[in-house]
Scaffold this active site. Structure first.
Site, PDB file in Angstrom:
ATOM      1  N   TRP A   1      62.258  49.603  49.405  1.00 42.06           N
ATOM      2  CA  TRP A   1      60.814  49.800  49.342  1.00 42.06           C
ATOM      3  C   TRP A   1      60.472  51.082  50.089  1.00 42.06           C
ATOM      4  O   TRP A   1      60.975  51.309  51.184  1.00 42.06           O
ATOM      5  CB  TRP A   1      60.065  48.629  49.975  1.00 42.06           C
TER       6      TRP A   1
ATOM      7  N   ARG B   1      51.574  38.221  43.403  1.00 45.39           N
ATOM      8  CA  ARG B   1      52.177  37.221  44.278  1.00 45.39           C
ATOM      9  C   ARG B   1      51.625  37.260  45.706  1.00 45.39           C
ATOM     10  O   ARG B   1      51.537  36.239  46.359  1.00 45.39           O
ATOM     11  CB  ARG B   1      53.698  37.415  44.338  1.00 45.39           C
TER      12      ARG B   1
ATOM     13  N   GLU C   1      23.338  34.136  35.846  1.00 49.09           N
ATOM     14  CA  GLU C   1      21.935  33.734  35.807  1.00 49.09           C
ATOM     15  C   GLU C   1      21.783  32.219  35.719  1.00 49.09           C
ATOM     16  O   GLU C   1      20.872  31.642  36.337  1.00 49.09           O
ATOM     17  CB  GLU C   1      21.224  34.389  34.609  1.00 49.09           C
TER      18      GLU C   1
END
Length: 353
Positions: free
Chosen positions: A164, A201, A46
């Site tokens: 992964w 990251r 505000e």
């Protein structure tokens, strides 16, 4: 209000422990000022909007995504600033769940002769600050459990290797969810097997979340990467003075929170994190801690990335008890489903949450 919510999202990574808030000031159908809360301790939305509007704020309507505050914190009350600026009307998306406000801001404005409304796009505003609402109303953070799995539901090989499973786009997306969280939780097993940093990251941020390790027996090595740079908390059930001293020397804070079974008291940990101002808790842990959190009912949201691959034998996402009747299943509501790179991302919530 849609524009105010858009502005509020600019503070997605930075406002913790405060809520994300945006404000738009309109006069004669034209936006004359807008702003958002950028970080705790600095001006609220505000104030930025009023400064941008200047004299044009007199007689205008202020659209704000959260009820203007009525108490003195690190900054003065926004309700007073709106009154002083002479706005004629305030429309708030939702009332502030903070008990220090809880309707008082709107009452202050009404007492000054300002017309007030609330509830416009409330669902969207509540979703944006789901963690803040949780901390204010339940005394604990909103717990989001993130899992990366193969299509056959495996999160790692039996030897613990998991890097992964998903592609780079999914990992980058996961870092954005890390960035919006106040803290990231993992277990000692994940620290032992993967030695993760659990930092943000892959997306730009000016703030790193607190890193929290659930480690009942103080098995976290002082050289673990998760402790690098400090800003790490180890929750344990052990009072081993030597191990505690070694972890503290490595930059960690150690808190002892035992339950009767000699493990970390998870509800006690959630309460302790809330007392530290943690709104959203992002969990990236192994199957054992994931299962414990789910079994005990502490997971509010599941963030699951499915990779288009099959691992066969491996670790399950959640080692839940075997069912003998489908009536015992845990039903979920899918909140969002989309493709991220070559992977599928599902955001789901227990129906009871």
């Amino acid at each position: 209000m849609a524009r105010a919510l858009q502005l509020a999202r600019k503070g997605l990574f930075t406002t913790t422990p405060n809520p994300r808030v945006g404000c738009v000031i309109v006069s004669d159908g034209r936006i004359v000022g807008e702003g958002w809360h950028e970080r705790a301790g600095e001006a609220h939305a505000e104030i930025h909007a009023l400064n941008a509007a200047g004299k044009a704020a007199r007689g205008a309507t202020a659209y704000v995504t959260l009820e203007p505050c009525s108490h003195h914190g690190r900054t003065p009350p926004c309700a007073d600033a709106l009154i002083e600026a002479g706005v004629a009307r305030v429309v708030a998306a939702m009332r502030d769940p903070d008990p220090r406000v809880g309707g008082n801001g709107l009452e202050m404005l009404r007492a000054a002769g300002i017309a007030c409304e609330d509830g416009l796009m409330e669902a969207e505003a509540r979703e944006l600050n789901i963690g803040f609402v949780s901390r204010m109303t339940r005394g604990r953070p909103w717990v989001r459990l993130k899992v990366a799995a193969s299509l056959d539901g495996k999160t790692a090989l039996n030897n613990g290797r998991s890097q992964w499973i998903t592609g780079p786009e999914a990992r980058r997306d996961g870092h954005a969810w890390r960035a919006r969280a106040c803290a990231i939780l993992t277990g000692a097993g994940t620290v032992r097997d993967d030695d993760p940093r659990l930092t943000v990251r892959d997306v730009e941020t000016t703030r790193q979340p607190l890193r929290v390790v659930v480690d009942s027996h103080l098995e976290t090595p002082p050289a673990a990467r998760i402790l690098e740079g400090g800003h790490a908390l180890v929750a344990t059930a052990s009072e081993d003075a030597a191990k505690t001293a070694a972890l503290c020397a490595a930059g960690a804070e150690v808190v002892v929170l035992p339950n009767p079974q000699g493990k970390v008291d998870l509800p006690g940990l959630l309460q302790a994190l809330a007392e530290r101002g943690v709104n959203e808790l992002h969990v990236e842990a192994g199957h054992k801690l994931n299962g414990s959190l789910l079994r005990e009912g502490w997971v509010d949201e599941l963030l699951i990335y499915f990779a288009p691959t099959l691992l066969g034998s491996g670790r399950e996402m959640f080692p839940l008890p075997e069912l003998t009747d489908l009536a015992g299943r845990r039903d979920l509501k899918i909140v969002d489903l989309r493709r991220v790179g070559s992977d599928i991302r599902i955001l789901a919530r227990p129906l009871a949450a």
